[in-house]
Design an enzyme around this catalytic site. Sequence first.
Site, PDB file in Angstrom:
ATOM      1  N   TYR A   1      41.471  31.686  30.742  1.00 17.23           N
ATOM      2  CA  TYR A   1      40.446  32.249  31.609  1.00 17.23           C
ATOM      3  C   TYR A   1      40.105  31.245  32.715  1.00 17.23           C
ATOM      4  CZ  TYR A   1      38.599  36.700  29.909  1.00 17.23           C
ATOM      5  OH  TYR A   1      38.414  38.024  29.615  1.00 17.23           O
TER       6      TYR A   1
ATOM      7  N   GLU B   1      37.815  32.120  35.833  1.00 20.66           N
ATOM      8  CA  GLU B   1      36.996  32.714  36.888  1.00 20.66           C
ATOM      9  C   GLU B   1      36.547  31.656  37.891  1.00 20.66           C
ATOM     10  OE1 GLU B   1      36.410  33.312  33.649  1.00 20.66           O
ATOM     11  OE2 GLU B   1      35.629  35.349  33.340  1.00 20.66           O
TER      12      GLU B   1
ATOM     13  N   ASP C   1      47.828  45.890  56.444  1.00 25.88           N
ATOM     14  CA  ASP C   1      48.322  45.959  55.075  1.00 25.88           C
ATOM     15  C   ASP C   1      49.847  45.946  55.161  1.00 25.88           C
ATOM     16  OD1 ASP C   1      49.187  46.616  52.565  1.00 25.88           O
ATOM     17  OD2 ASP C   1      47.832  48.317  52.284  1.00 25.88           O
TER      18      ASP C   1
ATOM     19  N   THR D   1      50.915  43.365  48.797  1.00 29.07           N
ATOM     20  CA  THR D   1      51.395  43.212  47.436  1.00 29.07           C
ATOM     21  C   THR D   1      52.476  42.143  47.451  1.00 29.07           C
ATOM     22  OG1 THR D   1      53.006  44.966  47.804  1.00 29.07           O
ATOM     23  CG2 THR D   1      50.919  45.601  46.793  1.00 29.07           C
TER      24      THR D   1
ATOM     25  N   LYS E   1      57.263  44.050  46.332  1.00 30.85           N
ATOM     26  CA  LYS E   1      58.126  44.979  47.068  1.00 30.85           C
ATOM     27  C   LYS E   1      59.224  44.163  47.759  1.00 30.85           C
ATOM     28  CE  LYS E   1      54.539  48.505  47.571  1.00 30.85           C
ATOM     29  NZ  LYS E   1      53.264  47.898  47.199  1.00 30.85           N
TER      30      LYS E   1
ATOM     31  N   ARG F   1      54.212  41.553  40.216  1.00 30.24           N
ATOM     32  CA  ARG F   1      53.205  42.513  40.686  1.00 30.24           C
ATOM     33  C   ARG F   1      51.862  41.798  40.828  1.00 30.24           C
ATOM     34  NH1 ARG F   1      54.500  47.816  40.703  1.00 30.24           N
ATOM     35  NH2 ARG F   1      56.618  48.269  39.998  1.00 30.24           N
TER      36      ARG F   1
END
Length: 484
Positions: free
Chosen positions: A73, A75, A229, A255, A258, A264
């Site tokens: 974790y 954060e 984008d 992203t 692609k 991903r």
Amino acid sequence: MVGAANGVAGHGKDMLAMFPEALKSLAEADPEVAAIIEDEKRRQWRGIELIASENFTSRPVMEALGSCLTNKYSEGQPGARYYGGNENIDRIENLCKARALEAFHLSPDQWGVNVQPYSGSPANFAVYTALLSPHDRIMGLDLPSGGHLTHGYYTAGGKKISATSIFFESLPYKLDMGTGYLDHEKLEERALDYRPKLIICGGSAYPREWDYKRLRQIADKVGALLMMDMAHISGLVAAQEAAQPFEYADIVTTTTHKSLRGPRAGMIFFRRGPKPADRLGRDEDAGAVYDFEDRINFAVFPSLQGGPHNHQIGALAVALKHVQTPEFKQYAQQVKRNAAALGDTLTKHGYKLVTGGTDNHLVLWDLRPEGITGSKMEKACDLCHITLNKNAVVGDVSALTPGGVRIGSPAMTSRGLKEEDFARIADFLHEVLEECKATQRKSGKKLLEFSNTIETSPVIADIRRRVEEWAGSFPMPGFDVSAL
């Protein structure tokens, strides 16, 4: 020392007693899931993958995705975490951010990047959350024109589909009905009336370059921010094989799986440092600086996400290192050549492409002149082990009843295919379409009857056999196919 060793061994036995699956292979621990994964490997290897938003990533990226980074974790930002024990996670994230700026040829004095978004849609919504207020106005490319759901979309009946259209007011812009190109004049006219706070460019099915300078002029004229984008074309942008948005955009999102060929995940690039004189707001003095960084970081966490997926960030760092190699430059060039070869061959067969061709990684095939819907072509191709997707084309009123299919070259280019191979793929697609026409003459136009009929077609079965034999002759990145 012997006692200590025996003690460790004893604890190891205790662990195995409590958690016997811990040290087993996946095949031993869960043969059912392992078998499905092997089936998916076989499907990917023996098929022709043409979905423009998909790719085949590398073995080192997969190794990072399956690493111990997934256990932690973290954060917050590097150096300011809410949990301890993040010294190595900080190193990974800082490395990933540095490589992201390097991959896209950006100065850290002028641009920053957040690499924590789980994917592209959360990245986009983080930008809206950071820079807009609820019900602020935005403009993005209409979904039936090749835009994306996260750019704001309503159905013809006014139903709000994405969170973007639920929480913000959206007026999509469209393509020129005659040419299929972006209609900048109409966009400017609508923007002057609508006065959006944010104009979004980029799309999921637009085969041409974006005129960022013209879009910047429109944004400045109406006092809007400009966001790009680049999810689909980010690999081409990084390789400098597509127009560069960074000179003109305020924010760039993407992203990473692609054309960038990574895991991903998502990224947000934002301007930092002093604003140039021509970007100053009405109430801003010379020397004003961009305030995007803190607002975007806060929007990603804690506003929208929890802990970053550190295995994704580590895998992205691996992919971004490869993006900076001559090999990746050659890959991006081949992606464009392959898409052009496929489009040229379809055109020689007499078919219509939206805009007549492509500048990037995809072609949009208009099937309306052939009397076949995109849904039927997608179904038939799936039966032939050719994967593509139905897609709206310019003039369609709904993305749910599309008149075409979208075909992309990144994935099969990753398998080493060249122009002559993509011409062969176009020939396969021609065969499938001919059988679609023959089937529809027998079944009628209803999709259900068409699907039931074509599933038993011996022609389709023969195409599938030849496709699988042909596709299986090419190498497969990322995993070993010798045992499949």
